[in-house]
Design a protein around this motif. Structure first.
Motif, PDB file in Angstrom:
ATOM      1  N   ALA A   1       0.824  -1.210   0.000  1.00 38.34           N
ATOM      2  CA  ALA A   1       0.000   0.000   0.000  1.00 38.34           C
ATOM      3  C   ALA A   1       0.857   1.259   0.000  1.00 38.34           C
ATOM      4  CB  ALA A   1      -0.940   0.007   1.201  1.00 38.34           C
ATOM      5  N   PHE A   2       1.880   1.284   0.883  1.00 39.77           N
ATOM      6  CA  PHE A   2       2.647   2.514   1.082  1.00 39.77           C
ATOM      7  C   PHE A   2       4.142   2.359   0.860  1.00 39.77           C
ATOM      8  CE2 PHE A   2      -0.811   2.505   4.401  1.00 39.77           C
ATOM      9  CZ  PHE A   2      -1.685   3.304   3.682  1.00 39.77           C
ATOM     10  N   GLY A   3       4.646   1.139   0.753  1.00 41.71           N
ATOM     11  CA  GLY A   3       6.074   0.908   0.649  1.00 41.71           C
ATOM     12  C   GLY A   3       6.524  -0.067   1.725  1.00 41.71           C
ATOM     13  N   THR A   4       7.806  -0.399   1.708  1.00 46.73           N
ATOM     14  CA  THR A   4       8.332  -1.397   2.643  1.00 46.73           C
ATOM     15  C   THR A   4       8.994  -0.772   3.870  1.00 46.73           C
ATOM     16  OG1 THR A   4      10.403  -1.474   1.372  1.00 46.73           O
ATOM     17  CG2 THR A   4       8.684  -3.062   0.793  1.00 46.73           C
ATOM     18  N   SER A   5       8.987   0.544   3.966  1.00 38.61           N
ATOM     19  CA  SER A   5       9.520   1.234   5.144  1.00 38.61           C
ATOM     20  C   SER A   5       8.845   2.594   5.224  1.00 38.61           C
ATOM     21  CB  SER A   5      11.043   1.387   5.053  1.00 38.61           C
ATOM     22  OG  SER A   5      11.398   2.182   3.928  1.00 38.61           O
ATOM     23  N   GLY A   6       9.133   3.324   6.304  1.00 34.38           N
ATOM     24  CA  GLY A   6       8.563   4.657   6.429  1.00 34.38           C
ATOM     25  C   GLY A   6       7.458   4.741   7.454  1.00 34.38           C
ATOM     26  N   PRO A   7       6.896   5.933   7.646  1.00 25.97           N
ATOM     27  CA  PRO A   7       5.949   6.157   8.746  1.00 25.97           C
ATOM     28  C   PRO A   7       4.632   5.406   8.603  1.00 25.97           C
ATOM     29  CG  PRO A   7       6.090   8.095   7.331  1.00 25.97           C
ATOM     30  CD  PRO A   7       7.213   7.181   6.928  1.00 25.97           C
ATOM     31  N   TYR A   8       4.268   4.981   7.389  1.00 26.23           N
ATOM     32  CA  TYR A   8       2.984   4.313   7.199  1.00 26.23           C
ATOM     33  C   TYR A   8       3.108   2.801   7.046  1.00 26.23           C
ATOM     34  CZ  TYR A   8       1.322   9.041   5.997  1.00 26.23           C
ATOM     35  OH  TYR A   8       1.017  10.377   6.006  1.00 26.23           O
ATOM     36  N   VAL A   9       4.324   2.264   7.167  1.00 26.95           N
ATOM     37  CA  VAL A   9       4.548   0.867   6.782  1.00 26.95           C
ATOM     38  C   VAL A   9       3.688  -0.108   7.572  1.00 26.95           C
ATOM     39  CG1 VAL A   9       6.487   0.495   8.360  1.00 26.95           C
ATOM     40  CG2 VAL A   9       6.347  -0.818   6.228  1.00 26.95           C
ATOM     41  N   ASP A  10       3.352   0.218   8.805  1.00 31.48           N
ATOM     42  CA  ASP A  10       2.571  -0.712   9.630  1.00 31.48           C
ATOM     43  C   ASP A  10       1.075  -0.412   9.616  1.00 31.48           C
ATOM     44  OD1 ASP A  10       4.804  -2.207  10.484  1.00 31.48           O
ATOM     45  OD2 ASP A  10       5.261  -0.712  12.025  1.00 31.48           O
ATOM     46  N   LEU A  11       0.668   0.592   8.834  1.00 34.08           N
ATOM     47  CA  LEU A  11      -0.752   0.936   8.778  1.00 34.08           C
ATOM     48  C   LEU A  11      -1.481   0.085   7.753  1.00 34.08           C
ATOM     49  CD1 LEU A  11      -0.613   4.847   8.856  1.00 34.08           C
ATOM     50  CD2 LEU A  11      -0.894   3.264  10.784  1.00 34.08           C
ATOM     51  N   ALA A  12      -2.743  -0.199   8.035  1.00 34.49           N
ATOM     52  CA  ALA A  12      -3.569  -0.883   7.044  1.00 34.49           C
ATOM     53  C   ALA A  12      -3.872   0.095   5.909  1.00 34.49           C
ATOM     54  CB  ALA A  12      -4.865  -1.375   7.680  1.00 34.49           C
ATOM     55  N   GLY A  13      -3.772  -0.380   4.688  1.00 33.67           N
ATOM     56  CA  GLY A  13      -4.026   0.496   3.553  1.00 33.67           C
ATOM     57  C   GLY A  13      -4.713  -0.243   2.431  1.00 33.67           C
ATOM     58  N   ASN A  14      -5.596   0.449   1.720  1.00 33.74           N
ATOM     59  CA  ASN A  14      -6.231  -0.117   0.536  1.00 33.74           C
ATOM     60  C   ASN A  14      -6.547   1.009  -0.444  1.00 33.74           C
ATOM     61  OD1 ASN A  14      -8.517   1.124   1.640  1.00 33.74           O
ATOM     62  ND2 ASN A  14      -9.299  -0.788   2.517  1.00 33.74           N
ATOM     63  N   ASP A  15      -7.280   0.691  -1.491  1.00 39.20           N
ATOM     64  CA  ASP A  15      -7.462   1.628  -2.597  1.00 39.20           C
ATOM     65  C   ASP A  15      -8.030   2.987  -2.178  1.00 39.20           C
ATOM     66  OD1 ASP A  15      -7.751   1.584  -5.856  1.00 39.20           O
ATOM     67  OD2 ASP A  15      -9.352   2.733  -4.906  1.00 39.20           O
ATOM     68  N   PRO A  16      -9.175   3.079  -1.486  1.00 36.65           N
ATOM     69  CA  PRO A  16      -9.698   4.409  -1.149  1.00 36.65           C
ATOM     70  C   PRO A  16      -8.818   5.168  -0.163  1.00 36.65           C
ATOM     71  CG  PRO A  16     -11.018   2.704  -0.113  1.00 36.65           C
ATOM     72  CD  PRO A  16     -10.106   2.019  -1.070  1.00 36.65           C
TER      73      PRO A  16
END
Length: 420
Positions: free
Chosen positions: A128-143
């Motif tokens: 969703a966001f990449g393999t590192s960085g501030p969002y790496v552990d957040l759930a992410g999807n299309d919307p």
């Protein structure tokens, strides 16, 4: 097609689920690759139970993303299931996964774990966001990505709330970009014999897909407003209501088309008005111009306007509903809609691959597979004996042909029961 498909002889192991990864691997399968879909024995790809529109016991989401693939049900958390995956990976060309970052390594099926067995393997990861960085552990999807990327902020009616794009642009865009990258890596491997690790994410793809909107912001530093169906850089470039309640979209991209439009509308005063003679002026006076054109367009039905404008050479089109798009004469002429034979649903209509090779569109060779439908034949091709295959099934490390029972257990209430 009588000729060989471009990717015949290429084997892809598909560890992906839901949309972005399966979209990528379906196109590779359409192009001739042998795509082996690795699914959990208990639930399979979660898209098998996604949404509320079903044909029989088959989710429309799953049906739209998984044709021309074979399914093997393997539990990669079990040693024996993982051993089968390793055996398949030793001779595969490509692995595609869209697991949460770190999950593939946790399972021991990441690129580092496979490269020793197959140095030429191309390993593509979609996140969703990449393999590192501030969002790496957040759930992410299309919307969620549409919201983060800025795409949602510029979608919707003027002075209205932001809107989700009507189709899953981040998912399908990421799937297509992954396909580009995989094909590039296959070409590179022909040159130097080396495999590759590909990483891409929905957020990067979505910002990239902003295209000119991103570049315009980087030049002038200004956020762009929501304009409904209109365009921030061209005018008139939007949908106009007609007397029959239907909309006609007019796309005047330059001053030549503006003059053609004015002539077709029999409005020489508009053509001669210095405020509207050049696109920059038409954009500056967008609201008042749109008001005048809306008043004119509302006097006649859409089909009359379409005939008039098209005969004048003005770029325009009806704003089709899905039913109208699927029966549009140009879509039908192009032969985009195809038929596939499903093992439990029979003949079904679907949308084919939007490209031809030497005048022929790649055929849909197989419908989306039932869960574990091809487990036995894949194990057999991998040299697994009948006795060992039975032990795998008995241990729960593999499963064969579970789909009908699974679907009846997990399926939500459907508002569409029949195959279309």
């Amino acid at each position: 097609m009588n000729a060989r498909l471009p990717l015949e002889g290429i084997t892809v192991l598909d560890l992906s689920h839901l949309a972005a990864g399966p979209w990528c691997t379906m196109v590779l399968a359409d192009l001739g690759a042998d795509v082996i879909k690795i699914e959990r024995p208990d639930t399979g790809d979660m898209s098998r139970q996604a949404g509320n529109i079903y044909a029989g016991d088959q989710s429309a989401v799953f049906l739209s993303l998984n044709r021309n693939k074979r399914s093997i049900a393997l539990d990669l958390k079990q040693t024996k299931g993982k051993e089968i995956f390793f055996r398949l990976a030793e001779t595969a060309d490509v692995v595609v996964e869209n697991l949460r970052p770190g999950k593939a390594a946790q399972l021991g099926v990441d690129r580092a774990s496979l490269a020793e067995r197959n140095p030429g393997l191309i390993y593509a990861s979609i996140s969703a966001f990449g393999t590192s960085g501030p969002y790496v552990d957040l759930a992410g999807n299309d919307p969620i990505v549409q919201a983060l990327s800025g795409a949602m902020a510029i979608t919707g009616e003027e002075n209205g709330p932001p809107s989700r794009q009507g189709v899953s642009v981040p998912d399908f865009g990421a799937g297509m970009m992954a396909g580009y990258a995989i094909l590039a890596a296959l070409v590179g491997r022909q040159r130097d014999g080396q495999g590759a690790e590909i990483n891409l994410n929905l957020l990067d793809v979505s910002v990239f897909a902003l295209g000119p909107r991103a570049q315009e912001y980087l030049i002038d530093g200004e956020d762009q407003p929501r304009l409904g169906s209109a365009h921030p850089q061209f005018s008139p470039y939007q949908a106009f209501p007609c007397s029959d309640g239907r909309y006609v979209y007019i796309a005047v991209i330059n001053d030549k088309f503006w003059r053609l439009l004015c002539s077709a509308l029999e409005q020489p005063d508009l053509a001669d008005d210095p405020r509207y003679a050049r696109n920059v002026g038409r954009v500056e006076h967008r609201k008042e111009l749109a008001g005048r054109l809306s008043s004119l367009m509302s006097r006649r039905p859409s089909q009359e306007w379409l005939e008039t404008l098209q005969n004048a050479g003005v770029p325009c089109a009806p704003v089709n509903s899905l039913s109208e798009a699927m029966s549009d004469p140009q879509v039908l002429h192009n032969g985009l809609l195809a038929t596939m034979h499903h093992p439990t649903l029979g003949e079904m209509r679907t949308v084919g691959l939007p490209m031809t090779f030497d005048g022929e569109r790649p055929a849909i060779r197989n419908a989306p597979p039932l869960l574990g439908e091809h487990t036995r034949e894949i194990l057999d091709a991998a040299g697994v004996s009948d006795a060992d295959a039975r032990r795998l099934v008995d241990s729960g490390a593999a499963a064969m042909g579970l789909e009908p029972a699974l679907a009846s257990t997990h399926r939500p209430t459907s508002r569409h029961e029949g195959a279309s």
